[in-house]
Design a protein around this motif. Sequence first.
Motif, PDB file in Angstrom:
ATOM      1  N   ALA A  21       0.858  -1.183   0.000  1.00 56.19           N
ATOM      2  CA  ALA A  21       0.000   0.000   0.000  1.00 56.19           C
ATOM      3  C   ALA A  21       0.898   1.238   0.000  1.00 56.19           C
ATOM      4  CB  ALA A  21      -0.906   0.009   1.221  1.00 56.19           C
ATOM      5  N   ILE A  22       0.494   2.262  -0.738  1.00 52.51           N
ATOM      6  CA  ILE A  22       1.281   3.482  -0.828  1.00 52.51           C
ATOM      7  C   ILE A  22       0.745   4.504   0.174  1.00 52.51           C
ATOM      8  CG2 ILE A  22       1.977   5.400  -2.311  1.00 52.51           C
ATOM      9  CD1 ILE A  22       1.684   3.478  -4.688  1.00 52.51           C
ATOM     10  N   TYR A  23       1.660   5.078   0.958  1.00 46.73           N
ATOM     11  CA  TYR A  23       1.317   6.096   1.943  1.00 46.73           C
ATOM     12  C   TYR A  23       2.102   7.366   1.630  1.00 46.73           C
ATOM     13  CZ  TYR A  23      -0.605   2.234   4.642  1.00 46.73           C
ATOM     14  OH  TYR A  23      -1.339   1.152   5.043  1.00 46.73           O
ATOM     15  N   ASP A  27       6.299  15.851   6.847  1.00 47.94           N
ATOM     16  CA  ASP A  27       6.922  16.263   8.106  1.00 47.94           C
ATOM     17  C   ASP A  27       7.158  17.763   7.997  1.00 47.94           C
ATOM     18  OD1 ASP A  27       8.193  16.270  10.560  1.00 47.94           O
ATOM     19  OD2 ASP A  27      10.141  15.774   9.690  1.00 47.94           O
ATOM     20  N   LEU A  28       6.534  18.530   8.892  1.00 53.21           N
ATOM     21  CA  LEU A  28       6.619  19.974   8.807  1.00 53.21           C
ATOM     22  C   LEU A  28       6.536  20.606  10.183  1.00 53.21           C
ATOM     23  CD1 LEU A  28       3.152  21.314   7.993  1.00 53.21           C
ATOM     24  CD2 LEU A  28       3.657  18.943   7.501  1.00 53.21           C
ATOM     25  N   PRO A  29       7.008  21.831  10.316  1.00 52.49           N
ATOM     26  CA  PRO A  29       6.883  22.524  11.594  1.00 52.49           C
ATOM     27  C   PRO A  29       5.411  22.692  11.983  1.00 52.49           C
ATOM     28  CG  PRO A  29       8.438  23.658  10.169  1.00 52.49           C
ATOM     29  CD  PRO A  29       7.766  22.615   9.334  1.00 52.49           C
ATOM     30  N   ILE A  30       5.122  22.641  13.258  1.00 54.67           N
ATOM     31  CA  ILE A  30       3.750  22.675  13.752  1.00 54.67           C
ATOM     32  C   ILE A  30       3.004  23.930  13.311  1.00 54.67           C
ATOM     33  CG2 ILE A  30       4.317  23.716  15.980  1.00 54.67           C
ATOM     34  CD1 ILE A  30       1.749  20.923  15.434  1.00 54.67           C
ATOM     35  N   PHE A  31       3.710  25.046  13.144  1.00 56.80           N
ATOM     36  CA  PHE A  31       3.010  26.275  12.769  1.00 56.80           C
ATOM     37  C   PHE A  31       2.558  26.275  11.307  1.00 56.80           C
ATOM     38  CE2 PHE A  31       7.576  27.055  12.863  1.00 56.80           C
ATOM     39  CZ  PHE A  31       7.832  27.454  11.571  1.00 56.80           C
ATOM     40  N   TYR A  32       3.001  25.299  10.494  1.00 54.13           N
ATOM     41  CA  TYR A  32       2.511  25.136   9.131  1.00 54.13           C
ATOM     42  C   TYR A  32       1.345  24.155   9.047  1.00 54.13           C
ATOM     43  CZ  TYR A  32       6.661  27.412   7.127  1.00 54.13           C
ATOM     44  OH  TYR A  32       7.646  28.297   6.771  1.00 54.13           O
ATOM     45  N   LYS A  33       1.032  23.460  10.105  1.00 53.44           N
ATOM     46  CA  LYS A  33       0.056  22.362  10.064  1.00 53.44           C
ATOM     47  C   LYS A  33      -1.303  22.809   9.524  1.00 53.44           C
ATOM     48  CE  LYS A  33      -2.331  18.953  12.817  1.00 53.44           C
ATOM     49  NZ  LYS A  33      -2.653  18.455  14.129  1.00 53.44           N
ATOM     50  N   THR A  34      -1.895  23.851  10.080  1.00 54.92           N
ATOM     51  CA  THR A  34      -3.223  24.299   9.654  1.00 54.92           C
ATOM     52  C   THR A  34      -3.215  24.727   8.194  1.00 54.92           C
ATOM     53  OG1 THR A  34      -3.689  25.025  11.899  1.00 54.92           O
ATOM     54  CG2 THR A  34      -5.111  25.891  10.174  1.00 54.92           C
ATOM     55  N   PHE A  35      -2.205  25.483   7.790  1.00 52.15           N
ATOM     56  CA  PHE A  35      -2.107  25.908   6.402  1.00 52.15           C
ATOM     57  C   PHE A  35      -1.962  24.715   5.467  1.00 52.15           C
ATOM     58  CE2 PHE A  35       0.662  26.947   2.783  1.00 52.15           C
ATOM     59  CZ  PHE A  35      -0.167  27.840   2.117  1.00 52.15           C
ATOM     60  N   PHE A  36      -1.082  23.789   5.810  1.00 51.11           N
ATOM     61  CA  PHE A  36      -0.835  22.611   4.978  1.00 51.11           C
ATOM     62  C   PHE A  36      -2.107  21.771   4.832  1.00 51.11           C
ATOM     63  CE2 PHE A  36       0.804  18.303   4.207  1.00 51.11           C
ATOM     64  CZ  PHE A  36       1.662  18.547   3.151  1.00 51.11           C
ATOM     65  N   GLU A  37      -2.792  21.525   5.947  1.00 48.43           N
ATOM     66  CA  GLU A  37      -4.034  20.744   5.903  1.00 48.43           C
ATOM     67  C   GLU A  37      -5.096  21.452   5.060  1.00 48.43           C
ATOM     68  OE1 GLU A  37      -5.002  20.222  10.022  1.00 48.43           O
ATOM     69  OE2 GLU A  37      -3.880  18.336  10.145  1.00 48.43           O
ATOM     70  N   VAL A  50      -4.229  11.611   8.912  1.00 46.90           N
ATOM     71  CA  VAL A  50      -4.079  11.085  10.259  1.00 46.90           C
ATOM     72  C   VAL A  50      -2.689  11.467  10.748  1.00 46.90           C
ATOM     73  CG1 VAL A  50      -4.005   8.979  11.653  1.00 46.90           C
ATOM     74  CG2 VAL A  50      -5.568   9.125   9.707  1.00 46.90           C
ATOM     75  N   GLU A  51      -2.609  11.991  11.946  1.00 44.50           N
ATOM     76  CA  GLU A  51      -1.310  12.299  12.535  1.00 44.50           C
ATOM     77  C   GLU A  51      -0.746  11.017  13.137  1.00 44.50           C
ATOM     78  OE1 GLU A  51       0.547  15.588  15.590  1.00 44.50           O
ATOM     79  OE2 GLU A  51      -1.399  15.932  14.643  1.00 44.50           O
ATOM     80  N   VAL A  52       0.480  10.663  12.761  1.00 43.67           N
ATOM     81  CA  VAL A  52       1.079   9.400  13.190  1.00 43.67           C
ATOM     82  C   VAL A  52       2.458   9.635  13.790  1.00 43.67           C
ATOM     83  CG1 VAL A  52      -0.163   8.021  11.476  1.00 43.67           C
ATOM     84  CG2 VAL A  52       2.070   8.961  10.916  1.00 43.67           C
ATOM     85  N   GLU A  53       2.924   8.647  14.514  1.00 45.14           N
ATOM     86  CA  GLU A  53       4.296   8.660  15.024  1.00 45.14           C
ATOM     87  C   GLU A  53       5.245   8.378  13.867  1.00 45.14           C
ATOM     88  OE1 GLU A  53       5.344   9.299  18.182  1.00 45.14           O
ATOM     89  OE2 GLU A  53       3.255   9.773  18.639  1.00 45.14           O
ATOM     90  N   ASP A  54       6.504   8.620  14.060  1.00 47.13           N
ATOM     91  CA  ASP A  54       7.513   8.378  13.037  1.00 47.13           C
ATOM     92  C   ASP A  54       7.548   6.889  12.685  1.00 47.13           C
ATOM     93  OD1 ASP A  54       9.657   8.438  11.337  1.00 47.13           O
ATOM     94  OD2 ASP A  54      11.081   9.193  12.812  1.00 47.13           O
ATOM     95  N   TYR A  55       7.355   6.573  11.417  1.00 46.94           N
ATOM     96  CA  TYR A  55       7.344   5.188  10.959  1.00 46.94           C
ATOM     97  C   TYR A  55       8.758   4.653  10.735  1.00 46.94           C
ATOM     98  CZ  TYR A  55       8.624   6.977   6.408  1.00 46.94           C
ATOM     99  OH  TYR A  55       9.296   7.599   5.387  1.00 46.94           O
TER     100      TYR A  55
END
Length: 72
Positions: A21-23, A27-37, A50-55
């Motif tokens: 499966a392709i995922y 990975d970005l600074p937290i202050f970009y999260k809302t803009f990126f989403e 989905v926010e996940v831990e480092d794979y």
Amino acid sequence: MNCLKGRHHSITLELVTINQAIYFFADLPIFYKTFFESQLISHYPTIQMVEVEDYLPQFMSHPHLTYGQMRF
């Protein structure tokens, strides 16, 4: 301007295949999260994020690991 002041903020986009499966990971600074989403949702309204831990630690232990890197 921040680069000139010694601050450099980066966004990393990764494509990973796990169990055939392709995922897509970002990975970005937290202050970009809302803009990126908001940008992803505006282009792909049915996207599931989905926010996940480092794979990577688990992935690196795989016996058949292949990886590459692209620079733009």
